[in-house]
Design an enzyme around this catalytic site. Structure first.
Site, PDB file in Angstrom:
ATOM      1  N   ASP A  33       0.738  -1.283   0.038  1.00  0.00           N
ATOM      2  CA  ASP A  33       0.032   0.108  -0.064  1.00  0.00           C
ATOM      3  C   ASP A  33       0.773   1.171  -0.053  1.00  0.00           C
ATOM      4  O   ASP A  33       0.003   2.434  -0.013  1.00  0.00           O
ATOM      5  CB  ASP A  33      -0.827   0.079   1.111  1.00  0.00           C
ATOM      6  CG  ASP A  33      -0.424  -0.216   2.515  1.00  0.00           C
ATOM      7  OD1 ASP A  33       1.013  -0.004   2.538  1.00  0.00           O
ATOM      8  OD2 ASP A  33      -0.795  -0.466   3.663  1.00  0.00           O
ATOM      9  N   ASP A  89      -2.354  -9.068   2.420  1.00  0.00           N
ATOM     10  CA  ASP A  89      -1.870  -7.880   3.115  1.00  0.00           C
ATOM     11  C   ASP A  89      -2.883  -7.151   3.755  1.00  0.00           C
ATOM     12  O   ASP A  89      -3.883  -6.877   2.888  1.00  0.00           O
ATOM     13  CB  ASP A  89      -0.900  -7.132   2.248  1.00  0.00           C
ATOM     14  CG  ASP A  89      -0.450  -5.664   2.988  1.00  0.00           C
ATOM     15  OD1 ASP A  89      -0.281  -5.686   4.007  1.00  0.00           O
ATOM     16  OD2 ASP A  89      -0.425  -4.631   2.013  1.00  0.00           O
ATOM     17  N   SER A 350     -28.342 -28.851 -29.765  1.00  0.00           N
ATOM     18  CA  SER A 350     -28.792 -27.698 -30.108  1.00  0.00           C
ATOM     19  C   SER A 350     -30.313 -27.979 -30.706  1.00  0.00           C
ATOM     20  O   SER A 350     -31.012 -28.635 -30.465  1.00  0.00           O
ATOM     21  CB  SER A 350     -28.113 -26.799 -31.004  1.00  0.00           C
ATOM     22  OG  SER A 350     -28.483 -25.581 -30.940  1.00  0.00           O
ATOM     23  N   ASP A 636     -24.686 -24.846 -24.864  1.00  0.00           N
ATOM     24  CA  ASP A 636     -24.978 -25.287 -26.200  1.00  0.00           C
ATOM     25  C   ASP A 636     -23.753 -25.900 -26.530  1.00  0.00           C
ATOM     26  O   ASP A 636     -22.474 -25.076 -26.373  1.00  0.00           O
ATOM     27  CB  ASP A 636     -25.391 -24.316 -27.404  1.00  0.00           C
ATOM     28  CG  ASP A 636     -25.718 -24.893 -28.496  1.00  0.00           C
ATOM     29  OD1 ASP A 636     -24.938 -25.982 -28.958  1.00  0.00           O
ATOM     30  OD2 ASP A 636     -26.806 -24.604 -29.116  1.00  0.00           O
TER      31      ASP A 636
END
Length: 806
Positions: A33, A89, A350, A636
């Site tokens: 940081d 952290d 399908s 599909d």
């Protein structure tokens, strides 16, 4: 342990061991940081031992934190135990940062051994994590497991909880009682403490747990100041009701009844790669009809012996209404040649599944003239589809989905799509179910239908990264690479550890049609691949960084075929890359279903089994495979290969000849070429697809692919959707002469304005008839090629028998 192909599950006694994991410390951890040194803690994730995320204390403001914290686990030796160590952290302002993840295979620690590992967290830097492992056998503890060599089912217990709503203290009425078992399938139940009389006066719920995880029940009043009560389930007498009293602020305590019991060893998931008994019986009946038909059409002078009867299959592709219409024409052509009774399997994906579903409503459809179902399809394809979107129909869909959700199903737009298909191509609500198709197989009178879908990840991964075949038959639904199958009527019910925990009514067939043709779960990565056929930059850019920490050990494992997995370091992609990945891989409209593999664990040697045909990058990450997820995301199969070959490639089906019908408008050989590539990668029997440039530019009506050197490889007769000699002939040998006849031979199969393009749901009757006639003709015009392939298939069977006897 090597596993015999086709074997079913077996029961065994597994040793249990204690594992001690001591997180010692880390070194040279960089700032995250920019304000101070790192504030590090380690999370320990061990999903084969607990659902809990265990965590060390946070050591603040140092790059060399020391923890010396120890965590204890009980591990099962039959299971692939992969431990994840996450270094974080802590940051209260911007949120905690995940710095590194180490994936470690506990199998590397021998029983009785204490071993300290120093994990390199940066291949180019000094960052390390030190962990000590100790494994000790628990000689007095054993666990019964059921396994097929790929997945494992462990002993399970069930905790039943009952609250009498007639005896609720006044001061807690209106509140909620929160019951939690973190190490369970259900995790949490909330009970509204509202006094009730009558048959619903007792609230009952259940928690299903892995027995040797030693789960605990936590009970407390929501938003209350009362103390949390924790009850170790192992301390409850098995099979006997036990009362506990939860303290309240005043008045009498709240009484809760508990009963713990062991779950049966009888699984509701069939573990094994062999065919189910129903399919075996069907094949024995179908074989007689196939043999009789082959004798007639080939004019044989004797009956075929059992070992000479080939298994013949028809396989189709997707393509919406085009595929549905074309399949009717294909089957009509086979029927007119008296060849339909030679076919034992018909597979669909399908749009072709829409025709299959409709045909199998008639238990004797293949024994009849197909004029009637074709006329029904013509009427529904030609009618306007606007009636499917009226306010009345939309209200009906909403009510149907509400009822479905009330039953316990996960509902999505995929279900809506199924209802739309029903409205567009049926005259009324269709109450038939997948299991109703068993009537059409009762004495082997029709081919066995197999429909295909693909299981993918709903987020984080594209279809390129993760995909698994899911097969639907009237008998079973199964995920092929795990060798795990359930009865078709149980699809949609809830499962845990191979046991059905909640039974839901079987879905109507329209919901499966929506699933099989689920084109709505596409993400941007899938769309990119479909457009350019390459993963290119974006795919690699959005992946986490993965590094083999012990590369030499991983290489040795691969060379010696051991089941140990290499230790891996995963560094998450940066914030921008993660955001891009989420956009690219998110499926905004997915179709999720209860996962019938949920809770099952990967066998210690799963990666060595040839049945485990992994074709995704996650196969070396057992904690991320389908058994660890709550839902299936079924789409599909055309997202990967627009074909339905996989069910026929199961070695147990022993398919000898496949009539492949490709209903695509372009790339006439893509379905077989991609299937061959897939089979080559996974050592599956499939002929090499060699297409000359002339055939690629001007495909013929039928192409033969075979391997004369290997009798185990099926013969492929590939029929692309082409308009070749049909332009000159209305029937085989019958030339077109009049202008009307010539006009009927013009079938537009190219260009974005083709009347048969994918998204077009309504055809004119003339266009419908042309497509039916074309696909029927293409079959009939190649009768001799089909008959020769049948002879070759019989010859292959005879050669195979001869070679087996030598």
């Amino acid at each position: 342990m090597a596993w015999k192909r086709g074997a079913v599950s077996y029961q065994a006694k597994s040793a249990l061991c204690s594992l001690s994991v001591k997180i010692i410390g880390a070194t040279h951890i960089p700032w995250a940081d920019w304000m101070s040194n790192a504030d590090c803690y380690v999370c320990v994730l061990f999903p084969t031992c607990t659902n809990k995320v265990l965590k060390t204390k946070t050591v603040s403001n140092t790059s060399d934190p020391i923890w010396n914290e120890t965590f204890q686990f009980t591990i099962c030796s039959y299971v692939k135990n992969m431990l994840l160590l996450e270094l974080h952290d802590e940051d209260v302002v911007s949120g905690n940062d995940l710095l590194y993840t180490v994936a470690f295979d506990v199998e590397k620690i021998q029983i009785g051994e204490t071993k300290q590992e120093t994990f390199t967290l940066n291949p180019n830097g000094p960052e390390t994590l030190q962990v000590e492992f100790t494994v000790q056998e628990l000689p007095t503890k054993r666990e019964r497991v059921l396994t097929n060599g790929v997945v494992v089912s462990r002993e399970m217990s069930c905790l039943e909880v009952a609250v009498d709503k007639q005896r609720i203290p006044e001061n807690v009425q209106g509140q909620h009682l929160v019951l939690s078992v973190e190490d369970s399938c259900e995790k949490t139940h909330r009970v509204e403490l509202k006094p009730t009389t009558g048959p619903d006066s007792v609230h009952s719920c259940r928690f299903h747990c892995i027995k040797n995880w030693d789960p605990e029940l936590t009970a407390n009043l929501e938003n209350g100041d009362d103390a949390v009560q924790i009850i170790p389930i192992k301390l409850l007498p098995s099979g006997k009701e036990q009362k506990i009293h939860l303290s309240t602020v005043q008045a009498r305590p709240l009484e809760v009844k508990l009963k713990a019991k062991n779950c049966t060893d009888q699984l509701n998931v069939r573990l094994g790669f062999d065919l189910c008994d129903d399919e075996k019986l069907y094949l024995s009946q179908r074989r007689k009809l196939v043999a009789s038909t082959l004798k007639k059409v080939l004019k044989l002078d004797r009956d075929l012996e059992d070992h000479e009867i080939p298994v013949i299959a028809v396989t189709t592709t997707g393509g919406g209404v085009r595929a549905m219409t074309s399949l009717y024409g294909t089957l009509s052509g086979l029927k007119k040649l008296n060849l339909l009774d030679c076919v034992s399997y018909i597979t669909g994906a399908s749009g072709s599944t829409w025709a299959i579903s409709k045909l199998y409503e008639d238990p004797n459809w293949s024994q009849k003239d197909l004029a009637e179902p074709i006329e029904d399809a013509r009427r529904n394809v030609a009618k306007s589809k606007t009636s499917a979107l009226t306010f009345d129909r939309l209200a009906f869909y909403r009510e149907e989905l509400r009822k479905r959700a009330g039953m316990g199903y996960k509902t999505s737009f995929t279900d809506m799509w199924g209802l739309l298909i029903e409205s567009m191509f049926h005259d009324k609500v269709n109450d038939t179910k997948l299991t109703d198709q068993r009537k059409a197989l009762s004495h082997g009178q029709n081919p066995l239908p197999l429909c295909l879908a693909m299981n993918v990840k709903s987020v984080e991964k594209s279809t390129l990264d993760y995909k698994e075949w899911c097969e639907f038959s009237p008998y079973e639904v199964g995920l092929l690479k795990y060798g795990a199958f359930i009865r078709s009527e149980d699809f949609g019910s809830e499962f845990f550890m191979g046991r059905r925990t909640k039974t839901l009514p079987e879905s109507r067939i329209c919901y499966l049609q929506g699933l099989w043709s689920n084109i709505f779960s596409v993400n941007l990565m899938d769309a990119w691949f479909a457009a350019v056929s390459t993963e290119h930059l974006w795919h690699r850019f959005t992946r986490d960084y993965v590094h083999e920490i012990d590369e030499e050990e991983a290489l040795l494992s691969r060379r010696t075929a051991t089941s140990g997995l290499g230790t891996r370091l995963l560094q998450p992609a940066g914030g921008f890359s993660r955001a891009v990945r989420e956009i690219l891989t998110n499926r905004p409209i997915d179709g999720e279903h209860h996962n019938f593999l949920r809770g099952l664990q990967m066998h210690a040697d799963y990666s060595l089994q040839e049945e485990f045909s992994a074709f995704d990058e996650l196969h070396n990450y057992p904690n991320m495979l389908t058994p660890s997820t709550e839902e299936l995301c079924l789409v599909d199969s055309a997202y990967y290969i627009n074909a339905s070959f996989p069910p026929l490639l199961r070695e147990e089906r022993k398919v000898d000849l496949i009539l492949s019908f490709d209903y695509g408008l372009s790339n006439k050989f893509t379905s077989v070429e991609r299937t061959h590539s897939y089979c080559a990668d996974h050592k599956l029997a499939f002929p090499k697809i060699e297409v000359c440039e002339e055939d690629r530019q001007n495909p013929k009506e039928c192409h033969v692919f075979s391997d004369s050197e290997n009798c185990d490889v099926p013969i492929i007769l590939h029929f692309p959707l082409v308009n070749d000699t049909f332009t000159q002939f209305s029937r085989p040998g019958v030339e077109r002469r009049t202008e009307l006849e010539k006009e009927e031979g013009i079938v537009d199969l190219s260009g974005i304005w083709s009347p048969y393009r994918l998204l077009k749901l309504t055809y004119s009757k003339e266009d419908f008839n042309k497509l039916i006639n074309l696909t029927e003709y293409n079959v009939e015009n190649n009768e001799e090629m089909i008959l020769q392939a049948l002879r070759d298939a019989i010859s292959q069977k005879q050669k195979l028998r001869t070679s087996d006897n030598i």
